[in-house]
Write an enzyme that holds these catalytic residues in place. Structure first.
Site, PDB file in Angstrom:
ATOM      1  N   ASP A  51      25.828  -8.040  33.971  1.00 43.37           N
ATOM      2  CA  ASP A  51      26.979  -8.922  34.146  1.00 43.37           C
ATOM      3  C   ASP A  51      28.061  -8.131  34.874  1.00 43.37           C
ATOM      4  O   ASP A  51      28.192  -6.916  34.670  1.00 43.37           O
ATOM      5  CB  ASP A  51      27.498  -9.362  32.765  1.00 43.37           C
ATOM      6  N   GLU A 172      16.651 -24.390  30.985  1.00 39.55           N
ATOM      7  CA  GLU A 172      16.585 -24.032  29.573  1.00 39.55           C
ATOM      8  C   GLU A 172      17.045 -25.212  28.733  1.00 39.55           C
ATOM      9  O   GLU A 172      17.924 -25.958  29.145  1.00 39.55           O
ATOM     10  CB  GLU A 172      17.523 -22.828  29.363  1.00 39.55           C
ATOM     11  N   GLU A 176      23.223 -24.655  21.435  1.00 34.39           N
ATOM     12  CA  GLU A 176      24.064 -23.678  20.758  1.00 34.39           C
ATOM     13  C   GLU A 176      23.945 -23.916  19.257  1.00 34.39           C
ATOM     14  O   GLU A 176      23.853 -25.057  18.803  1.00 34.39           O
ATOM     15  CB  GLU A 176      25.518 -23.833  21.201  1.00 34.39           C
ATOM     16  N   CYS A 283      27.696 -28.531  27.948  1.00 37.52           N
ATOM     17  CA  CYS A 283      26.570 -29.081  28.709  1.00 37.52           C
ATOM     18  C   CYS A 283      26.637 -30.587  28.945  1.00 37.52           C
ATOM     19  O   CYS A 283      26.640 -31.030  30.097  1.00 37.52           O
ATOM     20  CB  CYS A 283      25.269 -28.719  28.021  1.00 37.52           C
TER      21      CYS A 283
HETATM   22  C1  UGA Z   1      22.633 -29.471  24.721  1.00 35.04           C
HETATM   23  C2  UGA Z   1      21.157 -29.917  24.639  1.00 35.04           C
HETATM   24  O1  UGA Z   1      20.892 -30.471  23.362  1.00 35.04           O
HETATM   25  C3  UGA Z   1      20.222 -28.735  24.902  1.00 35.04           C
HETATM   26  O2  UGA Z   1      18.869 -29.183  24.911  1.00 35.04           O
HETATM   27  C4  UGA Z   1      20.568 -28.128  26.258  1.00 35.04           C
HETATM   28  O3  UGA Z   1      19.774 -26.985  26.540  1.00 35.04           O
HETATM   29  C5  UGA Z   1      22.033 -27.688  26.249  1.00 35.04           C
HETATM   30  O4  UGA Z   1      22.863 -28.849  25.979  1.00 35.04           O
HETATM   31  C6  UGA Z   1      22.339 -27.092  27.604  1.00 35.04           C
HETATM   32  O5  UGA Z   1      22.226 -27.799  28.599  1.00 35.04           O
HETATM   33  O6  UGA Z   1      22.583 -25.877  27.685  1.00 35.04           O
HETATM   34  P1  UGA Z   1      24.350 -28.246  23.059  1.00 35.04           P
HETATM   35  O7  UGA Z   1      25.399 -28.682  24.017  1.00 35.04           O
HETATM   36  O8  UGA Z   1      24.320 -26.830  22.627  1.00 35.04           O
HETATM   37  O9  UGA Z   1      22.879 -28.554  23.662  1.00 35.04           O
HETATM   38  O10 UGA Z   1      24.515 -29.105  21.724  1.00 35.04           O
HETATM   39  P2  UGA Z   1      23.891 -30.461  21.121  1.00 35.04           P
HETATM   40  O11 UGA Z   1      23.304 -30.157  19.816  1.00 35.04           O
HETATM   41  O12 UGA Z   1      23.043 -31.154  22.093  1.00 35.04           O
HETATM   42  O13 UGA Z   1      25.224 -31.309  20.868  1.00 35.04           O
HETATM   43  C7  UGA Z   1      26.043 -31.752  21.940  1.00 35.04           C
HETATM   44  C8  UGA Z   1      27.132 -32.655  21.419  1.00 35.04           C
HETATM   45  O14 UGA Z   1      26.591 -33.878  20.948  1.00 35.04           O
HETATM   46  C9  UGA Z   1      27.923 -32.081  20.244  1.00 35.04           C
HETATM   47  O15 UGA Z   1      29.279 -32.382  20.400  1.00 35.04           O
HETATM   48  C10 UGA Z   1      27.337 -32.779  19.035  1.00 35.04           C
HETATM   49  O16 UGA Z   1      28.212 -32.856  17.950  1.00 35.04           O
HETATM   50  C11 UGA Z   1      27.057 -34.157  19.623  1.00 35.04           C
HETATM   51  N1  UGA Z   1      26.036 -34.919  18.889  1.00 35.04           N
HETATM   52  C12 UGA Z   1      24.743 -34.513  18.874  1.00 35.04           C
HETATM   53  C13 UGA Z   1      26.395 -36.097  18.238  1.00 35.04           C
HETATM   54  O17 UGA Z   1      27.588 -36.500  18.234  1.00 35.04           O
HETATM   55  N2  UGA Z   1      25.437 -36.820  17.597  1.00 35.04           N
HETATM   56  C14 UGA Z   1      24.138 -36.438  17.586  1.00 35.04           C
HETATM   57  O18 UGA Z   1      23.300 -37.172  16.992  1.00 35.04           O
HETATM   58  C15 UGA Z   1      23.782 -35.264  18.232  1.00 35.04           C
END
Ligand code: UGA
Length: 477
Positions: A51, A172, A176, A283
């Site tokens: 980095d 990927e 998180e 994301c």
């Molecule tokens: C997301 C994707 O799930 C991953 O597969 C992807 O790799 C990642 O983006 C990326 O592109 O790097 P992430 O942003 O870490 O992962 O978190 P998520 O668990 O997907 O949650 C995203 C948002 O949706 C959060 O604010 C969470 O609270 C919300 N969420 C999730 C809901 O409000 N309801 C749900 O049922 C699920």
């Protein structure tokens, strides 16, 4: 070059891939770079994470992990001891010493929704200047559809020959908070290549996951599209259930039961159907915006994506709307406990967190914010230095006129309702993650609001359901 490979998105279940340990340089030590580095080291490869941020590298070399991600610190420690994982701020030698380079730099959104690729192009420029042998350049950063082709042209226009490098798209899918687990147990591996040589290298790189894990070997544009389609579709699913929850709030239906019943249909699946205060994180907002931008630019607008972005902005206002419904329009000098600052549980990441919107609105209306989050307070302090940060949930709830729960940390799920009732000035809860027990809240005479759960006690015949509302929580990933 194999034409079939280029034309088709072939799902290959390879049975004869020979395991090989590679020396790999990873450029960019954010979530994706660091987790990929630690996990690839765990798979037996020799990894150098580089980095340009010298402070970050120094921190990592001293054994400190700059982000909170369950299991990551342990994995880094283990692989450093095994001598499989190294850190360097010398990107130039990282390029020279490794024939496989993974690019995992940030691609944030610009004001207009377009992805900002300056860090990516800067890394490519450094590779062009220091290439000394054949390189397999793997793009793990999420990049707009068409970027890999543009990068390939850029490298060729610098005078390098196609035979001197392979460009691979390898998005990927880690989340998180569960990133290490997601990397080590992928649902699928997606690879976009333009040559058989690159395809073979990538198969060997991931050989430890094969043949159990489906491997999608396709062309680079399809691979880029899979990433955007996956994230945007999940964002769409969440947005749908959020809007449905708002409707259920008026009609009295229970969204969790609706979601369970929908989820039992295998075509729908039960995941990502939990309503909340709007999705956040680095994301979904960024990738949905970038997909909408690309689609618009090539004159093939995606109206569903535009609509989900708009609906998510509206959803972020729901917590304050519900708060006002409970305690009245005038928030001036009202003490409001905000529980949860990270965009979701198990992370310290506050990017696009719904909490930012809520705190901004509370401050603008003269409310006094007292807040707590198990991991994200340090980051939020940089944005809001003047609100009160407390040492525990209960401290934040003390003397509060109302509490808003924004993140589904386990710690908040374990809150003792009776204790809350004793220490709050007014028993008002806005539970934006539907994590508290409605029966217990009702018994303790709380005035509460949920997202689409109605305001009645659980139905008596709840146990006749195939899934009860509580057990549904286990189905959420
Ligand atoms: C997301 C994707 O799930 C991953 O597969 C992807 O790799 C990642 O983006 C990326 O592109 O790097 P992430 O942003 O870490 O992962 O978190 P998520 O668990 O997907 O949650 C995203 C948002 O949706 C959060 O604010 C969470 O609270 C919300 N969420 C999730 C809901 O409000 N309801 C749900 O049922 C699920």
């Amino acid at each position: 070059m194999n034409k079939t490979l280029l034309m088709l998105a072939a799902i290959s279940l390879c049975t004869t891939v020979v395991s090989e340990s590679y020396r790999i340089g990873i450029i960019g030590t954010g979530y994706v770079g660091l987790v990929s580095g630690a996990c690839l080291a765990q798979l037996g490869h020799s990894i150098t994470c580089c980095d340009i941020d010298k402070n970050k590298i120094e921190m990592l070399e001293n054994g400190h992990v700059p982000i909170y991600e369950p299991g990551l610190a342990e994995l880094i420690k283990e692989n450093r001891l095994k001598n499989n994982l190294h850190f360097s701020s010398n990107v130039k030698s990282c390029i020279k010493n490794n024939s496989i380079l993974i690019l995992a730099v940030n691609t944030p959104s610009k004001e207009n929704g377009e992805a900002n690729l300056s860090a990516l192009y800067s890394a490519i420029h450094t590779i062009i200047n220091h290439i000394n042998e054949h390189k397999t350049i793997i793009i793990k950063s999420t990049v707009p559809i068409g970027t890999n082709k543009k990068i390939n042209e850029k490298i060729l226009s610098s005078g390098l020959l196609q035979s001197e490098f392979d460009l691979v798209s390898n998005p990927e899918f880690l989340r998180e908070g569960t990133a290490v687990h997601d990397f080590m147990h992928p649902d699928r591996i997606v690879i976009g290549v333009s040559s058989d040589q690159a395809a073979n290298t990538m198969e060997k790189l991931y050989s430890k996951f094969l043949p159990e894990t489906p491997l999608i070997m396709t062309n680079v544009t399809t691979s880029e599209t899979i990433k955007y389609a996956s994230n945007t579709f999940l964002a769409l699913k969440i947005t749908f259930i959020n809007e449905l929850a708002n409707l259920c709030d008026i009609t009295g239906a229970k969204t969790s039961v609706v979601a369970q019943a929908m989820g039992l249909d295998q075509r729908i699946s039960p995941y990502f159907l939990k309503p909340g205060p709007g999705f956040g994180g680095s994301c979904f907002p960024k990738d949905s915006q970038a997909l909408a931008f690309t689609a618009q630019e090539i004159n093939s607008p995606m109206l569903t994506v535009q609509a989900l972005l708009q609906a998510n902005e509206i959803q972020k206002n729901i917590p304050i709307k519900k708060l006002k419904k409970a305690i009245g329009e005038d928030l001036k000098n009202k003490k409001i406990a905000v529980l949860g600052l990270a965009f979701k549980a198990n992370t310290d990441d506050i990017r696009y967190s719904p909490a930012i919107n809520v705190i901004n609105q509370l401050i603008a209306e003269g409310a006094l914010v007292q807040t707590y989050d198990p991991e994200a307070m340090k980051n939020m302090r940089l944005l809001f230095p003047d609100i009160e940060y407390k040492n525990s949930s209960y401290e934040a709830l003390e003397n509060a006129d109302a509490a808003i729960i924004l993140t589904d940390w386990q710690e908040f799920k374990n809150l003792k309702i009776e204790k809350m009732a004793k220490i709050m000035t007014s028993k008002v809860i806005i539970d934006c993650r539907n994590i508290l027990n409605i029966d217990a809240l009702t018994s303790a005479e709380f005035q509460y609001q949920t997202i689409g759960q109605g305001s009645s006690r659980s139905t008596r015949n709840c146990s006749y359901y195939y899934f009860c509302p509580d057990s549904y929580a286990n189905a959420y990933r």
